[in-house]
Every structure is written in structure tokens, then in C-alpha cells.
Motif scaffolding. Structure first.
Motif, PDB file in Angstrom:
ATOM      1  N   ILE C  60      -6.676  -0.918  -2.713  1.00  0.00           N
ATOM      2  CA  ILE C  60      -5.313  -0.422  -2.624  1.00  0.00           C
ATOM      3  C   ILE C  60      -4.414  -1.263  -3.532  1.00  0.00           C
ATOM      4  O   ILE C  60      -4.665  -2.444  -3.731  1.00  0.00           O
ATOM      5  N   LEU C  62      -0.321  -1.917  -3.946  1.00  0.00           N
ATOM      6  CA  LEU C  62       1.049  -1.597  -3.574  1.00  0.00           C
ATOM      7  C   LEU C  62       2.018  -2.066  -4.637  1.00  0.00           C
ATOM      8  O   LEU C  62       3.199  -2.198  -4.376  1.00  0.00           O
ATOM      9  N   ALA C 148      -3.480  -5.967  -0.019  1.00  0.00           N
ATOM     10  CA  ALA C 148      -2.231  -5.210  -0.005  1.00  0.00           C
ATOM     11  C   ALA C 148      -1.055  -6.128  -0.276  1.00  0.00           C
ATOM     12  O   ALA C 148      -0.187  -5.821  -1.095  1.00  0.00           O
ATOM     13  N   LEU C 152       1.460  -6.078  -3.456  1.00  0.00           N
ATOM     14  CA  LEU C 152       2.882  -5.886  -3.168  1.00  0.00           C
ATOM     15  C   LEU C 152       3.675  -7.027  -3.791  1.00  0.00           C
ATOM     16  O   LEU C 152       4.710  -6.817  -4.426  1.00  0.00           O
ATOM     17  N   MET C 278       9.532   0.586  -3.066  1.00  0.00           N
ATOM     18  CA  MET C 278       9.476   1.985  -2.639  1.00  0.00           C
ATOM     19  C   MET C 278       8.722   2.834  -3.638  1.00  0.00           C
ATOM     20  O   MET C 278       7.974   3.723  -3.280  1.00  0.00           O
ATOM     21  N   LYS C 279       8.921   2.561  -4.913  1.00  0.00           N
ATOM     22  CA  LYS C 279       8.233   3.349  -5.935  1.00  0.00           C
ATOM     23  C   LYS C 279       6.731   3.208  -5.788  1.00  0.00           C
ATOM     24  O   LYS C 279       6.001   4.193  -5.830  1.00  0.00           O
ATOM     25  N   VAL C 281       5.106   2.383  -3.157  1.00  0.00           N
ATOM     26  CA  VAL C 281       4.675   3.038  -1.927  1.00  0.00           C
ATOM     27  C   VAL C 281       4.571   4.543  -2.143  1.00  0.00           C
ATOM     28  O   VAL C 281       3.641   5.190  -1.660  1.00  0.00           O
ATOM     29  N   ARG C 282       5.523   5.094  -2.911  1.00  0.00           N
ATOM     30  CA  ARG C 282       5.449   6.518  -3.211  1.00  0.00           C
ATOM     31  C   ARG C 282       4.183   6.888  -3.922  1.00  0.00           C
ATOM     32  O   ARG C 282       3.575   7.913  -3.622  1.00  0.00           O
ATOM     33  N   VAL C 284       1.371   5.403  -3.829  1.00  0.00           N
ATOM     34  CA  VAL C 284       0.265   5.355  -2.873  1.00  0.00           C
ATOM     35  C   VAL C 284       0.286   6.577  -1.962  1.00  0.00           C
ATOM     36  O   VAL C 284      -0.754   7.184  -1.695  1.00  0.00           O
ATOM     37  N   ASP C 319      13.469   8.838   0.468  1.00  0.00           N
ATOM     38  CA  ASP C 319      12.512   7.823   0.905  1.00  0.00           C
ATOM     39  C   ASP C 319      11.875   8.207   2.222  1.00  0.00           C
ATOM     40  O   ASP C 319      10.680   8.017   2.427  1.00  0.00           O
ATOM     41  N   ALA C 320      12.707   8.735   3.117  1.00  0.00           N
ATOM     42  CA  ALA C 320      12.183   9.068   4.440  1.00  0.00           C
ATOM     43  C   ALA C 320      11.096  10.126   4.332  1.00  0.00           C
ATOM     44  O   ALA C 320      10.089  10.071   5.036  1.00  0.00           O
ATOM     45  N   ALA C 323       7.922   8.538   3.252  1.00  0.00           N
ATOM     46  CA  ALA C 323       7.352   7.740   4.337  1.00  0.00           C
ATOM     47  C   ALA C 323       6.727   8.650   5.385  1.00  0.00           C
ATOM     48  O   ALA C 323       5.626   8.391   5.874  1.00  0.00           O
ATOM     49  N   LEU C 326       3.513   9.998   4.140  1.00  0.00           N
ATOM     50  CA  LEU C 326       2.498   8.965   4.188  1.00  0.00           C
ATOM     51  C   LEU C 326       1.956   8.815   5.604  1.00  0.00           C
ATOM     52  O   LEU C 326       0.747   8.753   5.830  1.00  0.00           O
TER      53      LEU C 326
END
Lengths: 390, 278, 368
Positions: C60, C62, C148, C152, C278-279, C281-282, C284, C319-320, C323, C326
Motif C-alpha cells: 500500500i 499512502l 502505511a 504517508l 487527502m489526495k 487517500v483518494r 488509494v 472528501d466525505a 471517504a 473507501l
């Protein structure tokens, strides 16, 4: 339901969405008396710059309703399309292109931050769409792009105002701390540029992380240099943390802040430590104590009372930048008597004496900001309220 | 201060082997609730209420997201907690809007200052340190003396054995979430007067907390406290040396260095740091 | 048909769709959709690389937005730096003669002297590979949440560096990035070049998929899949797991960087918002939704989600939404929507719901 079917379905939905203009088309139905004016707005309602964008969006909505209730601009109803860019430059770019090419807006109000404004400056210029930015960077209007304007005051004037006040207070040696945003760095550059000609010595200048929660480290460094005043140029939350830390360290020298301090909430957050902070600001925050014959008084008082009664929160100077953008556009359309882009653009440049929240605008072909040094007033905090500095 | 967050991580990790990315959100959530309540409740009551509500949220997270998963991979869990933290953050945004808020100082005001050993600090700092110390002490007593505490420790050492003894593992998991949430909320209220509270501060707090937890060795709470002090000193030191803009990068760099070279942290031992099974 | 050519059918199908979409869009005068489609295509490059890393090498990441930023920022800096001040120095004169630096005019009639985009491109890729190697070597030794956190952390450090450094534009990013000349065409946001840019982006994406497919079906791919299955077993069979994981890591970094470079030229700017946590995470989230090891699923989901997001469909809930997606995927469809297990879970849910329904009905009947 197998895999291929799911894929086919998704793709079909996709194509349908894209192809809809093909099938939509046609007339709009009822004919309107006059063509609606389409205005776009790109503001950072949520995200890192929400303290800028949220009041801006609320102000625009408020103005939109008022304007349309009064019959629109020059008889044209106004249509406002607000996009939340969340302070992200690539979203701003995408939305700008959308607004320009798809919605074919007359003008775009915003964006809220300098980074986004710079990112779409060229796009608006090439797309021949008027841009009324609510961001502060000098580079937005320098070099001048014929379609790009901005409404906040110049950073350099804020710095000069601060220095002028320091001269009156006989302060010669100062420490400067700024946040690491474009705003902070810009402020630092302006302060350093104008200090010598006002006879001020900057003993120490430090940049800190704008998200920092404790700044005693930096301030200890500043204290060690025996300065007579501290200038903090930053955004929230640092502007409330610096005064607190200073007091906790026992630093009793005057604290000057930038015009980013323009919201009573920051004073509340700093509590007692906010007493005595001096900063340049538009007159919006002291609208009530202005003399009755001050040219800005009516505009400021009406904006303040309407915003506060409608939204139940204190007015801030940032919402004022959006207000100014809107009324400049309105004044230009009325002056040009047309909603054709080049005519309106030219009209904006010729506007003189437009009373806004930040000051009185006098535009020209070379000055796409239109505000002078006198748009600033020095304010201070007394008993937890903003008052004019005597 | 970071130590409290790290301890929160450790508790959940110990019982479940999960790293809870939403830990930072617990702090902010507790702070926000405390602030909202303190406008019409006396301060200690508001804080207590905030703690209880956040505990409820912690339990809710476990119920909704963790409990009924069957043998999920560690990866999945991490991603899930990240997703949860984002959702909580967005929810806080829409419930409380984007403004920065602060809780009243526990004693004194913004400008009161106490001189200790030549350094000026706000009395609130003493509160934070005091609360941290109390939490650490209370936790160690809890884990050692109470039945529940010992059950949680049993779970963390060896799940199957604990189950054989009749301890309901899933309940322990829920409880650990609640406990971590409670600690987080309390800490969030304590630091709010100092650092202010804004809906998006959770992520950076979580990262720093995680750094401290790893530095001390994941799962080792006493070491986390020491590690917290170490990181704090490191940051203070780097302020004097580096351009300030990079301070945050320093703590992240520390994290990376530790992860690359000594994942078991300063005090952990090699086997204990091998990943736990869920 | 020759079985070896069969695998190219999906690619041709996608190409066909791409052309069809463009024709529909142009015919309906909705050419502006091409903007978001092109931007989404560039983001898809990042996602394809990440898909290789996550799905096939099982790692992974992040922090992949960091590589996007490295590519984009390097290219932006080199093509916007103004060497006019040094125009008379021998070094610059040599560069001018070699064609590496050249003059151009900006919107305001100023003459600038900057590095040629091709040079910037090569430099950006070299830097990306270097950093990917440096970071990659220790990173691949990590597992689970250590991995991770490390990735990150990497992404966040890049973010902090970009945010804090003067010549990287700090909080405002870099603007005024010129177009990238490519075989007579140009990658830029100019309205007149919209259609050609659309095709350039898609050609790049299809090339990337070709590359990825070949990789997966080669020895390297099989080695990766065995590693993903069980690392110990793979090692027991004599596969140098470290080397394969590292090369996949670097390759995915390069994909991300290329996406970053071209999107920067297309947008004419890049900002620190491209490299936030956030980017990453998106990215992923999108890979997860499409199915960790499903290239086509990742591509499809990337196009759909990025397109909607860029058009502001999700408004303030952007963002929500990601999330939530995900979470839903991770909870219910851990292997992605388009896979058998995912669909099976859907069936299981349906069963459970039906059972509940039946149970409540029978209980209701009992209570009467």
C-alpha cells in the motif's frame, strides 16, 4: 449480474451524462424579459481557506437575493453559480474552464486564495472572461492583465500604514514573524521593502508553520533581540496564538497584526491577550463608530447589519471583498448599459468613486485594484472590541 | 502532550493490533463538544459530558465498522480507520462549521503566566501535564488491578488463550475503543485553550501521536511518555536551528527514520513489534 | 484470431470508446467536457501505477501524490525559471546553443529564458527515479501499518517541503507553466488545442496500460503475483522479492510523475493541494474500488470519480464522498466492486436482508 454487464452499464451511464447536451438543447420555455446575467464564483467554502471562502459565499448569496428582489442589474436577473474549490488550485482551474466554456459566464468572482487566483489568471485572460479576484497577492494585478481585477487592498499599503503608525509611536526596532503561506511571505517581503524608508529596523524576521499550535519558541527568539514591537503577519489560528504566547512569555511590547486579523472571533480566541493589538483594516469592523458623514458609512452599516441578522455571525472583512467584487460588477454593467463582455470590462476600468467595504474604488487601465492608502484605517482592540486607533 | 495521543493509539493497538487513525479526531471531537456544552454548562460538567459522548462515538465506530469483519487484513483495517477519520472530520465540519474555537482556560486566563525555573509558561500547560500524568497513572493501575483491565491485557498477550478463559474478545475491543476515545476527548479539552480547536486539526495530531507511539515502541505506554518528551524537545531544538517552516517535517522525518531503522522504537523489543494478528 | 493478439482487444475497445465519446461531445458542442476528461486521464496514470503497486506487489502507498508532485513541480520549476538575468553567462550561452534553454514570450510580452520542457521532463523523471529508489529500499522491507505510515510520512514530507520552500512557490504553487511541445502538437490548456490534448492524454494512458499488461503477463508479473500470494513461498522458490518489489515501486512512481508532469503543463500550474494526504487517500480509494489488481476497474473508476469530482458534482462533500466510498468498499467489497467476491458479498447481503425480512414477517405472524 456479471462483470461485463456492470462495466457496460457504467460506461453507458457515463456516455449518457456527457451526451445529454445533445438531447437537452432546445428552448428554455418561458421567455424572460431580459437575458439573465451569468456570474460564476469560485470560493473556498470548505477546506483550508474556509475562513475566507465561507463568508464570501454567504455574502454573495445575500447580495444575489437582494439584487434580484430589486429587479436585477439594469433589469437583467442575475444567475450566480458558486463552486467550492476547497482552496485547491487544480479544482479552481477545472471550475474556471467550466464556467468560462460551459456556462459562458460574464465574470468570475473569486477565488479566495492567491494561489488559485494566479492559477486561473491566464485562463481567464485567454478566455476573455472578467475575473474579480478576492485574493490579496500583488501579482494578480501586476503585471496587469486586461480582464483581471482584484478587490482586496494592497499588502504594501498595509505595511506602510503600520510603519507610519510606528513612526508616530516612536518605535524603531521591531521583530517580524510571519506564517509560511503566500500571504505571510508576501507580507514579510513588503515589510522588509518599506522598513528602511520609514526608518524602522527589522531586528529579526522569522517564518513559522502556519498550522503551528504553539509559538513560544519563535517568540522567545524574538524576545531575546530586545525589540520595541512585534509584527505578526499570518492567518488563523496563529494570529490568536501569537498574542497569547507573547503575554505568557511576559513580552509587553505592542503587537501589530496584518489586515488578516479582520474578524472579531480572532479577538475572542485570544481573549485578554488581544487587548491593545494594532492593525490596519478596512473600516467595516468599526462601521458603527464612523462619523455619519463618512462616505462609506451607509454601505458598511447596511452590509454589517444585514449579514449579521441574516447569518447570525459577525461580519468579517473577507466577506467584504466578495461584496466589493459584486458591486463593482454591478456598477460597471449599469455604466456600460450592456452585458457584453468587452463593454463591461472597459466600464470597470473607468469606474471612479465606487463605495465598497474595503474602501473607495478608483480603477484605471493601469490600476486594476483601485484602492489607495486611505482605504486602510488603523484599528485596535479595547475591551474586546474593535475601535479606531487614536 | 503528544504522549496522550500515543497512549490512545497504544491501547487500541494492544488489544486489537489495529492502528486507529481516527485517534486525532477523538481529540478534536471532544474539544468541540466541550466547547459547545461549556456555553451553558459549568466547565467540569461540560468536559465530562464531552468525554462520555466521545466514548459513545468510539463504541459506535467499533460496532459499525470493526466488530463484524471476519479476519480482515491489517491493510483493510488501516484503510477503514482512515476513512472513518475523514468522515468524522467532514461531519464535524458540517455540524460546527469551519471556525476555530477555544475552550475556556481551566484556571486563570489567556495572559496569566507562571514562572517555573526561569521559563514562563501558562498555567494551562500545567493542567495538561497534570492530566497526562494522572491518566498514565490511572491507566497503569487500571490495567494492573481491575478485572477488566487485566482482561484487556490478557487479550493483547494472547487472544486465543484469553478466549479460552471466557473473556469476550470482541467486547474488549469495543472497550478499548471507548477508553481511547475517552482519553482523547479529555486531552482535546485540555489542550484546546492552548492550541485552539478547528475541525481539521485531527490529522496532524494523529501523525505526531503515532510518531511518539512508534518512537517509544508500539504498545508500550510508559515509553510513550518518555518519547513524547523527546519529540517535544527535538521540536523545540529545531525551532532554534532550522527555518521554521520545516518544523513539521522534522517530526515526520523522525518517524520515517525510526520506521526504516528501528521499527520497534527506542524501548520495544524486536518480537513484540512483529505485527499482531487481529 | 491469433490468441496472442486477443489480449489487445480490451485496449482497442477502450480506444473506440474514447473516440466515440469525443465525437459525441464535439457534435453536441459540449467540448468543455473534454477538459475534465483530459484531467481525469492524467490522474488515471497515477492510479494505474498505484494499482500495479497495490494489487500486484501488494504494497500500500499512502503517499503516492508525493511522486506526482515531484514530477510536476520539477517540470514546473525548470520551465518557469527565468534565466534572463544570467543571459550573458557562458553557461547559459552554451545551454542556449544546445537547445536546452530557449526564449519564449509570456502573456504580458516579457521575454523569458527557461529550460526546454523536454529537458525538464527528463530531469523530472530522473529525480523521481532517484527518490523512489532512495525511499523504496527501506520502504519495501516494511509491512502492514508500518508501511502505511512510512508512505504517508513520505507524502507529508513532500507536502511540507513544497509548502515551505520559496522557489517551489510555497503556498501559492507555481503558475505560468508553458505548454509542452510534443511532435508538432502541444500539451497545454489552450482552447484551440483541446481535442488534440484529449487524444494525447489518452494515448499516454493506453500506452501505460499496454506496458502494465505486458508486465503482468511476463515473468515479472508472475513473480509479483506469487509474492502477493505468499512472500515466504516466493522467496523459497528463489525469487528475489526485494528486487521485484522495488522495481514495481519505482515504476509506479514514474507513472505518477508522468501524470504529474503532463497535468502541470495542461493546467499551466501546480499547487501544494496536489500533494495533500487527502489526495493520496483518494488515489488509494479509487484503486480499491476498481479492484486492487484490476487495471480496467481502476481506470474506469478513476475516470468516473475524478470526472465527477472535477466538475464539482460532489460539492462541499468531496472528501466525505471519497471517504465513504473507501469505507463501503473496504467493509463490503474488499476485493473491489468488479470482482466475484464483491458480487458474492452483495448476494450475501441480499440473502441476509431477505432472511431478516422473512424472520420479521414470521415473528409478526406469531405475535398475532
Amino acid at each position: 449480474m456479471n462483470k461485463t454487464l456492470v462495466i457496460m452499464l457504467t460506461v453507458c451511464v457515463f456516455i449518457a451524462m456527457i451526451g445529454s447536451p445533445l438531447f437537452a438543447g432546445g428552448g428554455k420555455g418561458e421567455a424572460v424579459a431580459k437575458e439573465p446575467i451569468k456570474v460564476g464564483a469560485i470560493v473556498a467554502v470548505t477546506g483550508g481557506a474556509s475562513w475566507l471562502g465561507a463568508p464570501e459565499a454567504k455574502t454573495l448569496e445575500m447580495l444575489l437575493e437582494d439584487t434580484n428582489a430589486a429587479g436585477g442589474i439594469d433589469g437583467h436577473p442575475v444567475e450566480l453559480i458558486v463552486k467550492d474549490s476547497q482552496a485547491s488550485a487544480e479544482k479552481a482551474v477545472s471550475f474556471a474552464k467550466q464556467l468560462i466554456e460551459e456556462e459562458k459566464v460574464l465574470a468570475i468572482i473569486g477565488p479566495s486564495t492567491s494561489g488559485e487566483s494566479m492559477a486561473i489568471k491566464d485562463i481567464c485572460q485567454e478566455g476573455k472572461t472578467i475575473l474579480l479576484s478576492c485574493a490579496a497577492a500583488e501579482t494578480i494585478v501586476d503585471p496587469v492583465a486586461s480582464y483581471v481585477f482584484k478587490t482586496p487592498q494592497k499588502d504594501s499599503y498595509a505595511a506602510i500604514k503600520i510603519f507610519q503608525t510606528m513612526n508616530v509611536m516612536h518605535i524603531k526596532r521591531i521583530g517580524v514573524v510571519v506564517g509560511n503561506t503566500g500571504f505571510g511571505q508576501g507580507g514579510k517581503a513588503q515589510l522588509e521593502k518599506y522598513a528602511p524608508e520609514h526608518g524602522i529596523e527589522i531586528a529579526i524576521a522569522e517564518v513559522y508553520d502556519s498550522g503551528a499550535t504553539d509559538l513560544t519558541g519563535v517568540l522567545t527568539k524574538v524576545k531575546a533581540r530586545n525589540v520595541e514591537a512585534v509584527v505578526n503577519w499570518s492567518i488563523v489560528p496563529a494570529q490568536s496564538i501569537v498574542p497569547k504566547n507573547m503575554r505568557q512569555l511576559g513580552m509587553n511590547v505592542p503587537l501589530f497584526q496584518s489586515h488578516g486579523f479582520g474578524n472579531i472571533k480572532y479577538v475572542e480566541a485570544a481573549g485578554e491577550a488581544a487587548e491593545g493589538i494594532i492593525f490596519p483594516c478596512g473600516r467595516l469592523l468599526v462601521a458603527d463608530v464612523l462619523p455619519a458623514d463618512h462616505p462609506q458609512k451607509d454601505v458598511l452599516v447596511s452590509y454589517k447589519s444585514e449579514y449579521e441578522s441574516r447569518y447570525g455571525e459577525d461580519v468579517s472583512t473577507f466577506g467584504g471583498h466578495a461584496y466589493d467584487a459584486f458591486i463593482i460588477l454591478k456598477a460597471a454593467i449599469e455604466k456600460a448599459g450592456s452585458i457584453e463582455t468587452t463593454a463591461v470590462r472597459g466600464a470597470i476600468e473607468s469606474l471612479q468613486g465606487v463605495v465598497g467595504t474595503a474602501g473607495i474604488f478608483n480603477m484605471s487601465a493601469r490600476d486594476h485594484n483601485g484602492l489607495g492608502l486611505d482605504s486602510f484605517e488603523m484599528l485596535t482592540v479595547k475591551d474586546g472590541k474593535f475601535v479606531l486607533l487614536q | 502532550m503528544y504522549a496522550i495521543i500515543a497512549i490512545g493509539f497504544n491501547i487500541i493497538y494492544n488489544t486489537t493490533g489495529i492502528i486507529n487513525f481516527a485517534q486525532g479526531e477523538f481529540l478534536i471531537l471532544g474539544g468541540m463538544i466541550g466547547i459547545s456544552l461549556s456555553s451553558f454548562l459549568p466547565l467540569p460538567v461540560a468536559i465530562a459530558a464531552a468525554v462520555i459522548v466521545t466514548m459513545g462515538v468510539g463504541a459506535l465506530i467499533d460496532f459499525l465498522f470493526i466488530r463484524w469483519l471476519k479476519r480482515p487484513s491489517v491493510l483493510r483495517l488501516i484503510v477503514i480507520t482512515i476513512g472513518v477519520s475523514i468522515l468524522i472530520r467532514e461531519a464535524m465540519l458540517h455540524i460546527w462549521d469551519e471556525k476555530v474555537r477555544t475552550l475556556r482556560y481551566f484556571s486563570g486566563t489567556e495572559i496569566s503566566s507562571v514562572k517555573i525555573l526561569g521559563a514562563y509558561i501558562s498555567p494551562q500547560v500545567l493542567w495538561v501535564l497534570g492530566i497526562s500524568a494522572v491518566i498514565v497513572a490511572a491507566l497503569s493501575l487500571f490495567f494492573r488491578l481491575t478485572l477488566v483491565g487485566r482482561a484487556m491485557r490478557a487479550c493483547s498477550d494472547n487472544r486465543t488463550a484469553a478466549r479460552l478463559c471466557g473473556i469476550r474478545a470482541s467486547r474488549m475491543v469495543t472497550f478499548s475503543f471507548m477508553l481511547s476515545a475517552a482519553i482523547g476527548a479529555l486531552a482535546g479539552c485540555a489542550i484546546s485553550p492552548l492550541t485552539q480547536t478547528q475541525y481539521n486539526m485531527g490529522a496532524s495530531l494523529a501523525i505526531k501521536g503515532f510518531t511518539v507511539a512508534i518512537l517509544g515502541g508500539l504498545g508500550n505506554s510508559a515509553a510513550a511518555v518518555i518519547a513524547g518528551l523527546v519529540l517535544g524537545l527535538l521540536e523545540a531544538f529545531s525551532i532554534a536551528v532550522l527555518p521554521l517552516a520545516y518544523i513539521d517535517a522534522v517530526s515526520i522525518a523522525v518517524l520515517l527514520v525510526i520506521l526504516f531503522f528501528r521499527p520497534s522504537g527506542l524501548f520495544g523489543n524486536r518480537e513484540a513489534s512483529a505485527l499482531k494478528e487481529f | 484470431m491469433n490468441p496472442r493478439l486477443r489480449k489487445y482487444i480490451p485496449i482497442l475497445a477502450v480506444l473506440l470508446f474514447v473516440v466515440i465519446i469525443q465525437l459525441i461531445v464535439s457534435a453536441s458542442g459540449a467540448n468543455y467536457y473534454l477538459t475534465q476528461l483530459t484531467m481525469s486521464a492524467y490522474y488515471s496514470l497515477v492510479i494505474l501505477g498505484l494499482c500495479l503497486l497495490m494489487g500486484y506487489a501488494g504494497q500500500i502507498s499512502l503517499g503516492h501524490a508525493g511522486f506526482f508532485a515531484i514530477g510536476g513541480y520539477t517540470s514546473a520549476v525548470l520551465t518557469t525559471v527565468n534565466l534572463m538575468a544570467y543571459a550573458d553567462s557562458p553557461a547559459v550561452k552554451t545551454l542556449l546553443r544546445l537547445g536546452m534553454v530557449f526564449e519564449r514570450q509570456d502573456l504580458y510580452g516579457h521575454t523569458l529564458l527557461s529550460f526546454s520542457p523536454w529537458l525538464a521532463f527528463i530531469a523530472a523523471l530522473l529525480i523521481t527515479v532517484a527518490i523512489a529508489l532512495i525511499i523504496g529500499v527501506p520502504v519495501i522491507r516494511l509491512r502492514g501499518h508500518y508501511l502505511a505510515m512510512a508512505t504517508l510520512g513520505f507524502g507529508l514530507i513532500i507536502y511540507r517541503i513544497v509548502l515551505g520552500t520559496g522557489f517551489l512557490g510555497e503556498a501559492d504553487g507555481i503558475t505560468g507553466v508553458p505548454g509542452f511541445p510534443l511532435f508538432g502538437l502541444e500539451v497545454s490548456g489552450a482552447l484551440s488545442r483541446r481535442i488534440s490534448n484529449y487524444y494525447i492524454a489518452w494515448v499516454l494512458v493506453l500506452l501505460a496500460i499496454l506496458l502494465a499488461m505486458n508486465l503482468i503477463q511476463s515473468r515479472v508479473g508472475r513473480a509479483l503475483r506469487s509474492i502477493h500470494g505468499s512472500e515466504e513461498a516466493a522467496r523459497a522458490m528463489g525469487i528475489d522479492t526485494a528486487r521485484y518489489k522495488l522495481s514495481t515501486f519505482v515504476l509506479s512512481a514514474v507513472f505518477a510523475a508522468v501524470g504529474g508532469i503532463f497535468l502541470t503543463h495542461y493546467n499551466g500550474s501546480i499547487g501544494p493541494s496536489e500533494v495533500t494526504g487527502m489526495k493520496s487517500v483518494r488515489y488509494v480509494a479509487i484503486v480499491a474500488v476498481g479492484g486492487m489488481d484490476n487495471l480496467w476497474g481502476a481506470l474506469l473508476m478513476s475516470m468516473v470519480l475524478n470526472f465527477l469530482s472535477l466538475r464539482g458534482y460532489f460539492g462541499s462533500y468531496d472528501d466525505a464522498v471519497f471517504a465513504a466510498i473507501l469505507l463501503v468498499i473496504m467493509l463490503f467489497f474488499p476485493d473491489g466492486l468488479l470482482r466475484a467476491s464483491g458480487l458474492r458479498n452483495l448476494a450475501i447481503l441480499r440473502e441476509k436482508a431477505a432472511a431478516l425480512f422473512r424472520a420479521s414477517k414470521s415473528r409478526g405472524a406469531e405475535n398475532d
